[in-house]
Design a protein around this motif. Structure first.
Motif, PDB file in Angstrom:
ATOM      1  N   THR A   1     -10.764 -11.780  -1.445  1.00 38.37           N
ATOM      2  CA  THR A   1      -9.491 -11.111  -1.181  1.00 38.37           C
ATOM      3  C   THR A   1      -9.683 -10.102  -0.062  1.00 38.37           C
ATOM      4  OG1 THR A   1      -8.784 -11.382  -3.465  1.00 38.37           O
ATOM      5  CG2 THR A   1      -7.717  -9.612  -2.230  1.00 38.37           C
ATOM      6  N   VAL A   2      -8.772 -10.120   0.898  1.00 38.69           N
ATOM      7  CA  VAL A   2      -8.787  -9.071   1.919  1.00 38.69           C
ATOM      8  C   VAL A   2      -7.566  -8.169   1.724  1.00 38.69           C
ATOM      9  CG1 VAL A   2     -10.201 -10.189   3.691  1.00 38.69           C
ATOM     10  CG2 VAL A   2      -7.751 -10.691   3.599  1.00 38.69           C
ATOM     11  N   VAL A   3      -7.819  -6.890   1.849  1.00 39.78           N
ATOM     12  CA  VAL A   3      -6.746  -5.894   1.776  1.00 39.78           C
ATOM     13  C   VAL A   3      -6.687  -5.244   3.154  1.00 39.78           C
ATOM     14  CG1 VAL A   3      -5.887  -3.837   0.599  1.00 39.78           C
ATOM     15  CG2 VAL A   3      -7.250  -5.513  -0.668  1.00 39.78           C
ATOM     16  N   PHE A   4      -5.683  -5.623   3.945  1.00 43.09           N
ATOM     17  CA  PHE A   4      -5.540  -5.088   5.302  1.00 43.09           C
ATOM     18  C   PHE A   4      -4.695  -3.813   5.241  1.00 43.09           C
ATOM     19  CE2 PHE A   4      -6.842  -7.935   8.965  1.00 43.09           C
ATOM     20  CZ  PHE A   4      -7.811  -8.589   8.230  1.00 43.09           C
ATOM     21  N   VAL A   5      -5.300  -2.705   5.672  1.00 44.62           N
ATOM     22  CA  VAL A   5      -4.646  -1.404   5.551  1.00 44.62           C
ATOM     23  C   VAL A   5      -4.390  -0.830   6.941  1.00 44.62           C
ATOM     24  CG1 VAL A   5      -5.005   0.980   4.767  1.00 44.62           C
ATOM     25  CG2 VAL A   5      -5.674  -0.929   3.297  1.00 44.62           C
ATOM     26  N   ALA A   6      -3.123  -0.720   7.316  1.00 48.67           N
ATOM     27  CA  ALA A   6      -2.749  -0.035   8.558  1.00 48.67           C
ATOM     28  C   ALA A   6      -2.407   1.398   8.169  1.00 48.67           C
ATOM     29  CB  ALA A   6      -1.566  -0.728   9.219  1.00 48.67           C
ATOM     30  N   GLN A   7      -3.290   2.288   8.564  1.00 51.37           N
ATOM     31  CA  GLN A   7      -3.230   3.667   8.052  1.00 51.37           C
ATOM     32  C   GLN A   7      -2.552   4.619   9.045  1.00 51.37           C
ATOM     33  OE1 GLN A   7      -7.086   5.843   7.210  1.00 51.37           O
ATOM     34  NE2 GLN A   7      -5.852   7.415   8.236  1.00 51.37           N
ATOM     35  N   PRO A   8      -1.675   5.464   8.553  1.00 52.37           N
ATOM     36  CA  PRO A   8      -1.082   6.474   9.434  1.00 52.37           C
ATOM     37  C   PRO A   8      -1.997   7.701   9.564  1.00 52.37           C
ATOM     38  CG  PRO A   8      -0.111   6.637   7.243  1.00 52.37           C
ATOM     39  CD  PRO A   8      -1.112   5.500   7.198  1.00 52.37           C
ATOM     40  N   ALA A   9      -1.648   8.549  10.515  1.00 51.58           N
ATOM     41  CA  ALA A   9      -2.094   9.944  10.540  1.00 51.58           C
ATOM     42  C   ALA A   9      -3.593  10.162  10.389  1.00 51.58           C
ATOM     43  CB  ALA A   9      -1.349  10.727   9.456  1.00 51.58           C
ATOM     44  N   GLU A  10      -4.390   9.366  11.124  1.00 54.33           N
ATOM     45  CA  GLU A  10      -5.834   9.658  11.128  1.00 54.33           C
ATOM     46  C   GLU A  10      -6.105  10.922  11.917  1.00 54.33           C
ATOM     47  OE1 GLU A  10      -9.849  10.092  12.251  1.00 54.33           O
ATOM     48  OE2 GLU A  10      -8.274   9.641  13.692  1.00 54.33           O
ATOM     49  N   GLU A  11      -5.313  11.146  12.967  1.00 53.73           N
ATOM     50  CA  GLU A  11      -5.606  12.270  13.863  1.00 53.73           C
ATOM     51  C   GLU A  11      -5.434  13.629  13.175  1.00 53.73           C
ATOM     52  OE1 GLU A  11      -7.154  12.174  16.460  1.00 53.73           O
ATOM     53  OE2 GLU A  11      -6.937  10.145  17.251  1.00 53.73           O
ATOM     54  N   ILE A  12      -4.684  13.657  12.092  1.00 53.25           N
ATOM     55  CA  ILE A  12      -4.599  14.916  11.344  1.00 53.25           C
ATOM     56  C   ILE A  12      -5.325  14.750   9.996  1.00 53.25           C
ATOM     57  CG2 ILE A  12      -2.501  15.744  12.485  1.00 53.25           C
ATOM     58  CD1 ILE A  12      -0.913  14.820  10.009  1.00 53.25           C
ATOM     59  N   VAL A  13      -6.162  13.737   9.935  1.00 52.60           N
ATOM     60  CA  VAL A  13      -6.971  13.370   8.757  1.00 52.60           C
ATOM     61  C   VAL A  13      -6.199  13.502   7.431  1.00 52.60           C
ATOM     62  CG1 VAL A  13      -9.219  13.666   9.828  1.00 52.60           C
ATOM     63  CG2 VAL A  13      -8.188  15.641   8.722  1.00 52.60           C
ATOM     64  N   ALA A  14      -4.967  13.005   7.458  1.00 50.15           N
ATOM     65  CA  ALA A  14      -4.130  13.092   6.262  1.00 50.15           C
ATOM     66  C   ALA A  14      -3.693  11.721   5.762  1.00 50.15           C
ATOM     67  CB  ALA A  14      -2.889  13.939   6.561  1.00 50.15           C
ATOM     68  N   GLY A  15      -3.780  10.696   6.613  1.00 55.52           N
ATOM     69  CA  GLY A  15      -3.218   9.396   6.270  1.00 55.52           C
ATOM     70  C   GLY A  15      -3.965   8.680   5.155  1.00 55.52           C
ATOM     71  N   ALA A  16      -5.295   8.712   5.193  1.00 56.24           N
ATOM     72  CA  ALA A  16      -6.077   8.012   4.158  1.00 56.24           C
ATOM     73  C   ALA A  16      -5.784   8.634   2.790  1.00 56.24           C
ATOM     74  CB  ALA A  16      -7.567   8.101   4.478  1.00 56.24           C
ATOM     75  N   ARG A  17      -5.792   9.960   2.736  1.00 56.54           N
ATOM     76  CA  ARG A  17      -5.502  10.643   1.460  1.00 56.54           C
ATOM     77  C   ARG A  17      -4.092  10.315   0.978  1.00 56.54           C
ATOM     78  NH1 ARG A  17      -8.683  15.538   2.867  1.00 56.54           N
ATOM     79  NH2 ARG A  17      -6.887  16.199   4.051  1.00 56.54           N
ATOM     80  N   ALA A  18      -3.147  10.260   1.925  1.00 55.53           N
ATOM     81  CA  ALA A  18      -1.758   9.959   1.537  1.00 55.53           C
ATOM     82  C   ALA A  18      -1.660   8.562   0.933  1.00 55.53           C
ATOM     83  CB  ALA A  18      -0.835  10.077   2.753  1.00 55.53           C
ATOM     84  N   MET A  19      -2.359   7.601   1.523  1.00 56.54           N
ATOM     85  CA  MET A  19      -2.303   6.225   1.001  1.00 56.54           C
ATOM     86  C   MET A  19      -3.004   6.128  -0.356  1.00 56.54           C
ATOM     87  SD  MET A  19      -2.666   3.709   4.328  1.00 56.54           S
ATOM     88  CE  MET A  19      -1.837   2.314   3.537  1.00 56.54           C
ATOM     89  N   LEU A  20      -4.131   6.806  -0.488  1.00 59.01           N
ATOM     90  CA  LEU A  20      -4.845   6.783  -1.776  1.00 59.01           C
ATOM     91  C   LEU A  20      -3.999   7.454  -2.863  1.00 59.01           C
ATOM     92  CD1 LEU A  20      -8.335   7.486  -0.260  1.00 59.01           C
ATOM     93  CD2 LEU A  20      -7.843   5.529  -1.747  1.00 59.01           C
ATOM     94  N   ALA A  21      -3.344   8.556  -2.503  1.00 56.22           N
ATOM     95  CA  ALA A  21      -2.500   9.261  -3.474  1.00 56.22           C
ATOM     96  C   ALA A  21      -1.285   8.416  -3.852  1.00 56.22           C
ATOM     97  CB  ALA A  21      -2.035  10.598  -2.879  1.00 56.22           C
ATOM     98  N   ASP A  22      -0.918   7.490  -2.970  1.00 58.15           N
ATOM     99  CA  ASP A  22       0.228   6.620  -3.229  1.00 58.15           C
ATOM    100  C   ASP A  22      -0.205   5.304  -3.888  1.00 58.15           C
ATOM    101  OD1 ASP A  22       2.864   5.888  -3.282  1.00 58.15           O
ATOM    102  OD2 ASP A  22       3.065   5.510  -1.135  1.00 58.15           O
ATOM    103  N   GLY A  23      -1.428   5.274  -4.408  1.00 57.37           N
ATOM    104  CA  GLY A  23      -1.838   4.136  -5.237  1.00 57.37           C
ATOM    105  C   GLY A  23      -2.573   3.026  -4.519  1.00 57.37           C
ATOM    106  N   LEU A  24      -3.211   3.331  -3.389  1.00 57.08           N
ATOM    107  CA  LEU A  24      -3.916   2.273  -2.655  1.00 57.08           C
ATOM    108  C   LEU A  24      -4.966   1.574  -3.526  1.00 57.08           C
ATOM    109  CD1 LEU A  24      -4.315   0.789   0.051  1.00 57.08           C
ATOM    110  CD2 LEU A  24      -5.963   2.541   0.687  1.00 57.08           C
ATOM    111  N   TYR A  25      -5.632   2.335  -4.406  1.00 61.51           N
ATOM    112  CA  TYR A  25      -6.674   1.724  -5.244  1.00 61.51           C
ATOM    113  C   TYR A  25      -6.167   1.344  -6.645  1.00 61.51           C
ATOM    114  CZ  TYR A  25     -10.455   2.726  -1.884  1.00 61.51           C
ATOM    115  OH  TYR A  25     -11.282   2.732  -0.782  1.00 61.51           O
ATOM    116  N   THR A  26      -4.869   1.534  -6.894  1.00 59.18           N
ATOM    117  CA  THR A  26      -4.345   1.162  -8.215  1.00 59.18           C
ATOM    118  C   THR A  26      -3.226   0.124  -8.126  1.00 59.18           C
ATOM    119  OG1 THR A  26      -2.897   3.088  -8.103  1.00 59.18           O
ATOM    120  CG2 THR A  26      -4.927   3.335  -9.374  1.00 59.18           C
TER     121      THR A  26
END
Ligand SMILES: [Zn+2]
Ligand SMILES: [Zn+2]
Length: 452
Positions: free
Chosen positions: A168-193
């Motif tokens: 299985t591939v999970v392709f993640v187009a992530q926002p807001a890397e430049e303010i280092v907030a996008g990965a956390r926002a996606m994880l908080a929104d259930g990326l791993y659940t």
């Protein structure tokens, strides 16, 4: 035909099949490489079109609406199950192709508030809204457009080669890397659940300091831990002609800025990487007014969490004690705050990195795969390393090799990522993005019949 001869034929067939299978592992990879090279060539004109369009139309952090729509449309057309608006503007595309590991592939989408000064014909002249609604010039100054293009190219190749991988591939187009907030926002929104939780997460980042098409790697710490800090230096304001009745925060801020320079030079062990940079200083209203406060914005970098803790503690100590030395009361000491624009060390899993380096060496040749020391840049890809997920990010060179050679000769650096004049050369940068990501996935998701 008697039973014996048909048995020997059968055994002979089995033997031939076994020989073919074991002898084919290396040629399998060679054939695979040739197939991928051919497919990358075929996709290139279309990918170049996507790239130049993205480059000319950058969007800022958490405002990547059109970029996200483009990615979502591409993935959906390829048969991925696509979910939009994950962590604001993030996109998740899931594709299951039989039984195997789950691998997350990440591309970051945002540009920077820079007025582009490169000379490419598709340079950005865009002025766009930032998160706060303010108009800003925008540029893909960190080449996230190459990441998105490589991501789309990789998705196309994977879908066209479904017989060559399983999992299985999970392709993640992530926002807001430049303010280092996008990965956390996606994880908080259930990326791993809400989506299949990955065993591995991989990404690449284009780098101006290496020749285009070269792959750079590192085990363990690859990007620094970054803390963003605000310091509010408070004083007691008054008339510029009567300084003796005031506590001047501009003088105190100046002393603090200079004293902070001693942390790295005098407190951190020589050879240990650490950076304390005061990036902005704002204070004062008018030349004859002593103001009440001065604001400083800092970025701190280290390759080790303990060193980072030391930097933070030293800054607090210097601020407090210099303010006391200036005669400020305890209730007017500087306020030191760490902002959310902070990330941990990006720690490349050693075993995963070694495996990918061996794949890249096989695919690109040893002269195009190079060890890179860790950089003081920060990456919120580090956030994906949680709950047992192993991560690896590598670099893809983006600058004309002739310019790199000239820079080595003259000592004049090439434009860096985040420079207004940085523009990757699309060929072979984009091809190396697609090829390295595809090679990594075809290796990590190799079906049992194609063991190395
Ligand atoms: Zn950047
Ligand atoms: Zn970047």
């Amino acid at each position: 035909m008697n039973p014996n001869s048909s048995l020997s034929l059968f055994v002979g067939f089995l033997l031939a099949f076994a020989v073919c299978e074991t002898g084919s592992a290396a040629s399998d990879v060679k054939t695979l490489r040739e197939t991928v090279t051919r497919k990358v060539e075929a996709e290139y004109p279309s990918l170049l079109g996507i790239y130049t369009n993205l480059h000319a139309h950058p969007e800022l952090s958490f405002m990547e609406v059109k970029t996200a729509a483009l990615v979502a449309g591409e993935l959906r057309a390829l048969g991925f199950t696509v979910t939009e608006k994950v962590g604001n503007t993030g996109v998740v595309g899931v594709l299951t192709n039989g039984i195997g590991p789950t691998v997350l592939v990440r591309a970051d989408m945002d540009g920077l508030p820079i007025k582009e000064a490169s000379d490419v014909p598709y340079a950005s002249a865009a002025v766009v809204k930032d998160m706060s609604g303010k108009d800003q010039p925008a540029m893909h100054g960190c080449a996230h457009d190459t990441h998105v293009t490589g991501f789309i190219g990789t998705a196309r190749l994977l879908v066209s080669m479904k017989d060559q991988w399983a999992g299985t591939v999970v392709f993640v187009a992530q926002p807001a890397e430049e303010i280092v907030a996008g990965a956390r926002a996606m994880l908080a929104d259930g990326l791993y659940t809400r989506f299949p939780k990955p065993d591995l997460a991989i990404a690449l980042h284009t780098y101006s300091g290496m020749a285009a098409g070269v792959i750079g790697y590192g085990e363990g710490t690859f990007y620094a831990t970054v803390n963003s800090m605000d310091i509010l230096v408070r004083g007691v304001g008054g008339h510029g002609a009567r300084p003796h009745t005031t506590k001047d925060p501009i003088v105190l801020a100046a002393q603090i800025v200079l004293a902070l320079q001693t942390i790295v030079s005098r407190e951190v062990q020589p050879g240990t990487a650490a950076v304390v940079t005061v990036g902005t200083i704002h204070g004062g209203l008018k030349r004859n007014i002593i103001s009440d406060e001065v604001k400083l914005e800092l970025t701190l970098r280290a390759f080790d969490d303990k060193v980072m803790a030391h930097l933070v503690a030293s800054i607090r100590r210097i601020c407090d004690h210099l303010a006391q030395a200036a005669g400020l009361p305890d209730d007017r000491l500087p306020i030191v705050t760490l902002t959310p624009e902070s990330v941990p060390v990006t720690n490349n899993d050693p075993a995963l990195t070694r495996r990918l380096v061996s794949t890249f060496t096989e695919w690109f040749g040893a002269n195009r795969v190079t060890l890179r020391p860790p950089t003081t840049g920060g990456e919120d890809f580090s956030e994906f390393r949680r709950q047992g997920v192993r991560i690896c990010i590598w670099s893809v060179g983006a600058t004309d090799p002739a310019r790199i050679a000239e820079s080595e000769r003259t000592g004049v650096p090439v434009p860096s990522n985040h420079s207004a004049t940085f523009a990757p050369i699309p060929e072979p940068t984009l091809k190396a993005c697609v090829t390295s990501m595809t090679a990594a996935l075809l290796d990590l998701l190799a079906p049992a019949s194609r063991s190395k």
